[in-house]
Design a protein around this motif. Sequence first.
Motif, mmCIF file in Angstrom:
data_model
loop_
_atom_site.group_PDB
_atom_site.id
_atom_site.type_symbol
_atom_site.label_atom_id
_atom_site.label_comp_id
_atom_site.label_asym_id
_atom_site.label_seq_id
_atom_site.Cartn_x
_atom_site.Cartn_y
_atom_site.Cartn_z
ATOM 1 N N THR A 19 34.166 36.963 29.504
ATOM 2 C CA THR A 19 35.450 36.415 29.939
ATOM 3 C C THR A 19 35.765 35.165 29.139
ATOM 4 O O THR A 19 34.867 34.384 28.806
ATOM 5 C CB THR A 19 35.445 36.056 31.438
ATOM 6 N N THR A 61 34.551 35.528 36.499
ATOM 7 C CA THR A 61 33.349 35.267 35.695
ATOM 8 C C THR A 61 32.113 35.232 36.579
ATOM 9 O O THR A 61 31.074 35.835 36.257
ATOM 10 C CB THR A 61 33.491 33.933 34.935
ATOM 11 N N GLU A 62 32.211 34.527 37.700
ATOM 12 C CA GLU A 62 31.073 34.423 38.618
ATOM 13 C C GLU A 62 30.751 35.772 39.267
ATOM 14 O O GLU A 62 29.585 36.113 39.485
ATOM 15 C CB GLU A 62 31.358 33.372 39.693
ATOM 16 N N GLU A 63 31.795 36.536 39.571
ATOM 17 C CA GLU A 63 31.568 37.841 40.199
ATOM 18 C C GLU A 63 30.851 38.797 39.248
ATOM 19 O O GLU A 63 29.934 39.516 39.648
ATOM 20 C CB GLU A 63 32.893 38.440 40.661
ATOM 21 N N HIS A 103 40.112 33.437 36.517
ATOM 22 C CA HIS A 103 39.103 33.527 35.450
ATOM 23 C C HIS A 103 37.730 33.065 35.934
ATOM 24 O O HIS A 103 36.716 33.747 35.716
ATOM 25 C CB HIS A 103 39.542 32.689 34.252
ATOM 26 N N GLU A 104 37.698 31.902 36.571
ATOM 27 C CA GLU A 104 36.410 31.343 36.976
ATOM 28 C C GLU A 104 35.736 32.210 38.045
ATOM 29 O O GLU A 104 34.520 32.453 37.994
ATOM 30 C CB GLU A 104 36.593 29.909 37.473
ATOM 31 N N SER A 105 36.516 32.696 39.003
ATOM 32 C CA SER A 105 35.951 33.531 40.069
ATOM 33 C C SER A 105 35.492 34.880 39.536
ATOM 34 O O SER A 105 34.419 35.389 39.912
ATOM 35 C CB SER A 105 36.987 33.733 41.184
ATOM 36 N N THR A 139 26.436 41.346 32.419
ATOM 37 C CA THR A 139 26.464 40.287 31.406
ATOM 38 C C THR A 139 27.120 40.746 30.104
ATOM 39 O O THR A 139 27.451 39.918 29.256
ATOM 40 C CB THR A 139 25.043 39.800 31.106
ATOM 41 N N ALA A 161 28.869 37.928 36.875
ATOM 42 C CA ALA A 161 27.488 37.452 36.772
ATOM 43 C C ALA A 161 26.669 37.914 37.973
ATOM 44 O O ALA A 161 25.520 38.339 37.837
ATOM 45 C CB ALA A 161 27.466 35.925 36.668
ATOM 46 N N SER A 162 27.290 37.869 39.158
ATOM 47 C CA SER A 162 26.595 38.318 40.374
ATOM 48 C C SER A 162 26.286 39.815 40.326
ATOM 49 O O SER A 162 25.277 40.275 40.856
ATOM 50 C CB SER A 162 27.437 38.007 41.611
ATOM 51 N N LYS A 194 33.804 30.621 27.191
ATOM 52 C CA LYS A 194 34.408 30.873 28.498
ATOM 53 C C LYS A 194 35.713 30.106 28.688
ATOM 54 O O LYS A 194 36.675 30.630 29.239
ATOM 55 C CB LYS A 194 33.411 30.535 29.605
ATOM 56 N N LYS A 231 25.585 41.289 37.661
ATOM 57 C CA LYS A 231 24.694 41.457 36.504
ATOM 58 C C LYS A 231 25.333 42.291 35.394
ATOM 59 O O LYS A 231 24.665 43.058 34.708
ATOM 60 C CB LYS A 231 23.358 42.065 36.941
#
Length: 301
Positions: free
Chosen positions: A214, A201-203, A197-199, A210, A205-206, A256, A208
Amino acid sequence: MMRFVLSCLPLLPLLIISILESLLKLFIPKKRKSVTGEIVLITGAGHGIGRLTAYEFAKLKSKLVLWDINKHGIEETATECRRLGAKAHTFVVDCSNREDIYNSAKKVKAEIGDVSILINNAGVVYESDFFATQDPQIEKTFEVNTLAHFWTTKAFLPAMIKYNHGHIVTVASAAGHLGIPFLVAYCSSKFAVVGFHESLTEELASLKRTGVKTSCLCPYFINTGFIKNLSSSLGPYLKPEEVVDKLMNGILTEQKMIFVPSPLSKLLVVKTIFPERFLTVLKRKLNIKFDQNIGNKIGGQ
């Protein structure tokens, strides 16, 4: 390390503002988004949290796609969803089988459309000590609790990314943040999906994207029949209805990380800042007990 700390000092004003915003949100609830007409796919929808979550989305007039290995269970869920006024489609799917997931996903996209809310809820648990947990049980735990999240997300996320619209919901556990004896395989699989989930979410965001949200659900033990005869200083089982209420609020307000009960989130702070000796004593005081299979066979089974 020191250079990094110094470079973060200018962020202190932002930290203060963020804390104030969080406190303000406690008194001004975030507006819930509409999910009317959204195609919602729920794995493990034949019972427990999956079934109750389906009912809640049915009340909100979403279109339900229900997956479970138990045909009778999902048909019962679908019948109630239809009674509540929603369209519901059922698929018998083995979430431990990658090809079954991919083939079923193709049918969903061809017959129903692009899934916009994916709830990875299916799960298994074996209450045994490390050596009594058989190798096939360990494999099944990761296939259902962890790997299935990859296969379903790979199947349905591309459309969400294309339209920059969607929501991936990961049903994990408080056991994904805190190791528990006699649940080594289960805790490990849930630690993995919290990382998933955390990874992810960051991917997103990277990339874009938005518009693709998640959420990760991390509840205490729920009274769904998996863990038997629980006793703990943290209290009795959670009621499934209580957990689903928090889950739905978290999804609709796009949280989140959803801890149930919410004070469980403090575990992360405690684990980070307190000494190991203190944590050892604290874990003993939790005194979590339940029925388990204790064996003494060492090696593969």
